[in-house]
Design a protein around this motif. Structure first.
Motif, PDB file in Angstrom:
ATOM      1  N   ILE A   1       1.029   6.614  -6.957  1.00  0.00           N
ATOM      2  CA  ILE A   1      -0.090   7.526  -7.190  1.00  0.00           C
ATOM      3  C   ILE A   1       0.372   8.969  -7.010  1.00  0.00           C
ATOM      4  O   ILE A   1       0.013   9.843  -7.808  1.00  0.00           O
ATOM      5  CB  ILE A   1      -1.278   7.181  -6.269  1.00  0.00           C
ATOM      6  CG1 ILE A   1      -1.932   5.888  -6.755  1.00  0.00           C
ATOM      7  CG2 ILE A   1      -2.288   8.323  -6.220  1.00  0.00           C
ATOM      8  CD1 ILE A   1      -3.015   5.340  -5.832  1.00  0.00           C
TER       9      ILE A   1
ATOM     10  N   ASP B   1       0.831  -1.209   0.000  1.00  0.00           N
ATOM     11  CA  ASP B   1       0.000   0.000   0.000  1.00  0.00           C
ATOM     12  C   ASP B   1       0.867   1.260   0.000  1.00  0.00           C
ATOM     13  O   ASP B   1       0.558   2.237  -0.683  1.00  0.00           O
ATOM     14  CB  ASP B   1      -0.946  -0.001   1.205  1.00  0.00           C
ATOM     15  CG  ASP B   1      -2.058   1.002   1.038  1.00  0.00           C
ATOM     16  OD1 ASP B   1      -2.756   0.964   0.007  1.00  0.00           O
ATOM     17  OD2 ASP B   1      -2.233   1.838   1.952  1.00  0.00           O
TER      18      ASP B   1
ATOM     19  N   ASN C   1      -3.872   1.432 -20.724  1.00  0.00           N
ATOM     20  CA  ASN C   1      -3.486   0.633 -19.562  1.00  0.00           C
ATOM     21  C   ASN C   1      -2.964  -0.740 -19.977  1.00  0.00           C
ATOM     22  O   ASN C   1      -2.016  -1.253 -19.391  1.00  0.00           O
ATOM     23  CB  ASN C   1      -4.654   0.475 -18.601  1.00  0.00           C
ATOM     24  CG  ASN C   1      -4.945   1.757 -17.845  1.00  0.00           C
ATOM     25  OD1 ASN C   1      -4.179   2.712 -17.900  1.00  0.00           O
ATOM     26  ND2 ASN C   1      -6.056   1.789 -17.148  1.00  0.00           N
TER      27      ASN C   1
ATOM     28  N   ASN D   1      -5.110  -1.589 -11.609  1.00  0.00           N
ATOM     29  CA  ASN D   1      -6.253  -0.800 -12.070  1.00  0.00           C
ATOM     30  C   ASN D   1      -6.518   0.395 -11.168  1.00  0.00           C
ATOM     31  O   ASN D   1      -6.937   1.454 -11.636  1.00  0.00           O
ATOM     32  CB  ASN D   1      -7.497  -1.682 -12.196  1.00  0.00           C
ATOM     33  CG  ASN D   1      -7.380  -2.618 -13.377  1.00  0.00           C
ATOM     34  OD1 ASN D   1      -6.781  -2.280 -14.393  1.00  0.00           O
ATOM     35  ND2 ASN D   1      -7.922  -3.811 -13.240  1.00  0.00           N
ATOM     36  N   GLU D   2      -6.263   0.227  -9.887  1.00  0.00           N
ATOM     37  CA  GLU D   2      -6.455   1.341  -8.957  1.00  0.00           C
ATOM     38  C   GLU D   2      -5.483   2.489  -9.264  1.00  0.00           C
ATOM     39  O   GLU D   2      -5.862   3.652  -9.286  1.00  0.00           O
ATOM     40  CB  GLU D   2      -6.243   0.830  -7.532  1.00  0.00           C
ATOM     41  CG  GLU D   2      -6.696   1.795  -6.466  1.00  0.00           C
ATOM     42  CD  GLU D   2      -6.571   1.188  -5.078  1.00  0.00           C
ATOM     43  OE1 GLU D   2      -6.377   1.978  -4.139  1.00  0.00           O
ATOM     44  OE2 GLU D   2      -6.646  -0.048  -4.927  1.00  0.00           O
ATOM     45  N   ILE D   3      -4.241   2.150  -9.538  1.00  0.00           N
ATOM     46  CA  ILE D   3      -3.232   3.167  -9.839  1.00  0.00           C
ATOM     47  C   ILE D   3      -3.522   3.843 -11.173  1.00  0.00           C
ATOM     48  O   ILE D   3      -3.467   5.066 -11.294  1.00  0.00           O
ATOM     49  CB  ILE D   3      -1.819   2.547  -9.845  1.00  0.00           C
ATOM     50  CG1 ILE D   3      -1.428   2.141  -8.425  1.00  0.00           C
ATOM     51  CG2 ILE D   3      -0.795   3.521 -10.429  1.00  0.00           C
ATOM     52  CD1 ILE D   3      -0.190   1.268  -8.353  1.00  0.00           C
TER      53      ILE D   3
ATOM     54  N   LYS E   1      -6.280   4.148 -12.848  1.00  0.00           N
ATOM     55  CA  LYS E   1      -7.593   4.743 -13.096  1.00  0.00           C
ATOM     56  C   LYS E   1      -7.459   6.243 -13.346  1.00  0.00           C
ATOM     57  O   LYS E   1      -8.359   6.870 -13.884  1.00  0.00           O
ATOM     58  CB  LYS E   1      -8.547   4.471 -11.941  1.00  0.00           C
ATOM     59  CG  LYS E   1      -8.264   5.284 -10.691  1.00  0.00           C
ATOM     60  CD  LYS E   1      -9.236   4.965  -9.589  1.00  0.00           C
ATOM     61  CE  LYS E   1      -8.879   5.771  -8.343  1.00  0.00           C
ATOM     62  NZ  LYS E   1      -9.707   5.410  -7.223  1.00  0.00           N
TER      63      LYS E   1
ATOM     64  N   ASP F   1      -5.753  -5.754  -6.664  1.00  0.00           N
ATOM     65  CA  ASP F   1      -5.969  -5.134  -7.965  1.00  0.00           C
ATOM     66  C   ASP F   1      -5.401  -3.708  -7.964  1.00  0.00           C
ATOM     67  O   ASP F   1      -6.065  -2.762  -8.338  1.00  0.00           O
ATOM     68  CB  ASP F   1      -7.460  -5.127  -8.309  1.00  0.00           C
ATOM     69  CG  ASP F   1      -7.701  -4.794  -9.775  1.00  0.00           C
ATOM     70  OD1 ASP F   1      -6.760  -4.904 -10.575  1.00  0.00           O
ATOM     71  OD2 ASP F   1      -8.834  -4.401 -10.103  1.00  0.00           O
ATOM     72  N   PHE F   2      -4.162  -3.581  -7.523  1.00  0.00           N
ATOM     73  CA  PHE F   2      -3.526  -2.264  -7.454  1.00  0.00           C
ATOM     74  C   PHE F   2      -3.304  -1.658  -8.831  1.00  0.00           C
ATOM     75  O   PHE F   2      -3.331  -0.455  -8.988  1.00  0.00           O
ATOM     76  CB  PHE F   2      -2.184  -2.345  -6.735  1.00  0.00           C
ATOM     77  CG  PHE F   2      -2.285  -2.350  -5.232  1.00  0.00           C
ATOM     78  CD1 PHE F   2      -3.486  -2.157  -4.584  1.00  0.00           C
ATOM     79  CD2 PHE F   2      -1.154  -2.540  -4.465  1.00  0.00           C
ATOM     80  CE1 PHE F   2      -3.568  -2.158  -3.202  1.00  0.00           C
ATOM     81  CE2 PHE F   2      -1.214  -2.536  -3.082  1.00  0.00           C
ATOM     82  CZ  PHE F   2      -2.428  -2.343  -2.452  1.00  0.00           C
TER      83      PHE F   2
ATOM     84  N   LYS G   1       2.100   1.707  -3.458  1.00  0.00           N
ATOM     85  CA  LYS G   1       0.980   2.147  -4.297  1.00  0.00           C
ATOM     86  C   LYS G   1       0.793   3.662  -4.153  1.00  0.00           C
ATOM     87  O   LYS G   1       0.658   4.378  -5.140  1.00  0.00           O
ATOM     88  CB  LYS G   1      -0.307   1.422  -3.909  1.00  0.00           C
ATOM     89  CG  LYS G   1      -1.533   1.921  -4.664  1.00  0.00           C
ATOM     90  CD  LYS G   1      -2.811   1.336  -4.129  1.00  0.00           C
ATOM     91  CE  LYS G   1      -3.185   2.024  -2.853  1.00  0.00           C
ATOM     92  NZ  LYS G   1      -4.515   1.687  -2.347  1.00  0.00           N
TER      93      LYS G   1
END
Length: 191
Positions: free
Chosen positions: A67, A60, A150, A113-115, A117, A110-111, A63
């Motif tokens: 971000i 995290d 992506n 796709n989170e990053i 987005k 699912d980092f 991540k």
């Protein structure tokens, strides 16, 4: 641990990420223990627990670093253009171990796709600058373009990021401006 310039901290972070990347080649993330991670990384478990409560906190933290990097690039450039894409790709390339971890089939998170987005948000912001509201069709075009971008990034990472950030940015930019962007922004010219 947070972002640090202390050589010892950076070395420890890299050792943990390299070791986690290696362990994920044969085990699910949820099955990896801190003991085996620290053993492979050659760090003391107390050092790990000084900074993190568990492996998910380690991930995290990285991540959030990614971000923050992406956000600062996008805020600095105020628009999405080829130069912004190059800066994004260069930033991505600075995190190879973390990225290999999050795209691993053994990573339960699912980092990725989170990053990434943020691409959708930025394309939407760019579209809103030229149009008052995004139509449902425009939203679909943004989603299509960003899913493609992506996936290009995911394949680049999976293949070891051998191409330069400039080459990858050019592919994304060319596909975007010749395809979806011309439909999203009729009458606009892209260089």
């Amino acid at each position: 641990m947070k972002r640090s310039t202390d050589v010892r901290v950076v070395r420890t972070q890299i050792a943990l990420l390299e070791s986690l990347e290696e362990l994920l080649k044969t085990k699910k993330l949820s099955c990896i223990t801190i003991t085996e991670l620290c053993s492979l990384a050659k760090i003391n478990r107390n050092t790990f627990y000084y900074h993190y409560n568990n492996i998910f906190e380690l991930l995290d933290e990285h991540k959030m670093i990614m971000i923050d990097d992406i956000t600062s690039i996008l805020e600095e450039n105020k628009k999405l253009d080829r130069d912004s894409l190059i800066k994004l790709c260069k930033s991505i390339r600075r995190h190879p171990h973390f990225l290999n971890i999050i795209i691993s089939p053994n990573c339960d998170l699912d980092f990725f796709n989170e990053i990434f987005k943020f691409a959708t948000q930025i394309t939407s912001i760019s579209a809103e600058k030229t149009k008052k509201d995004l139509t449902p069709r425009d939203q679909l075009l943004c989603a299509y373009n960003n899913a493609g971008a992506n996936e290009i990034l995911r394949v680049w990472i999976m293949n070891g990021m051998k191409e330069s950030p400039e080459e990858v940015a050019d592919v994304i930019w060319e596909v975007s401006k010749r395809g979806v962007f011309t439909m999203l922004f009729p009458g606009e010219r892209f260089n």
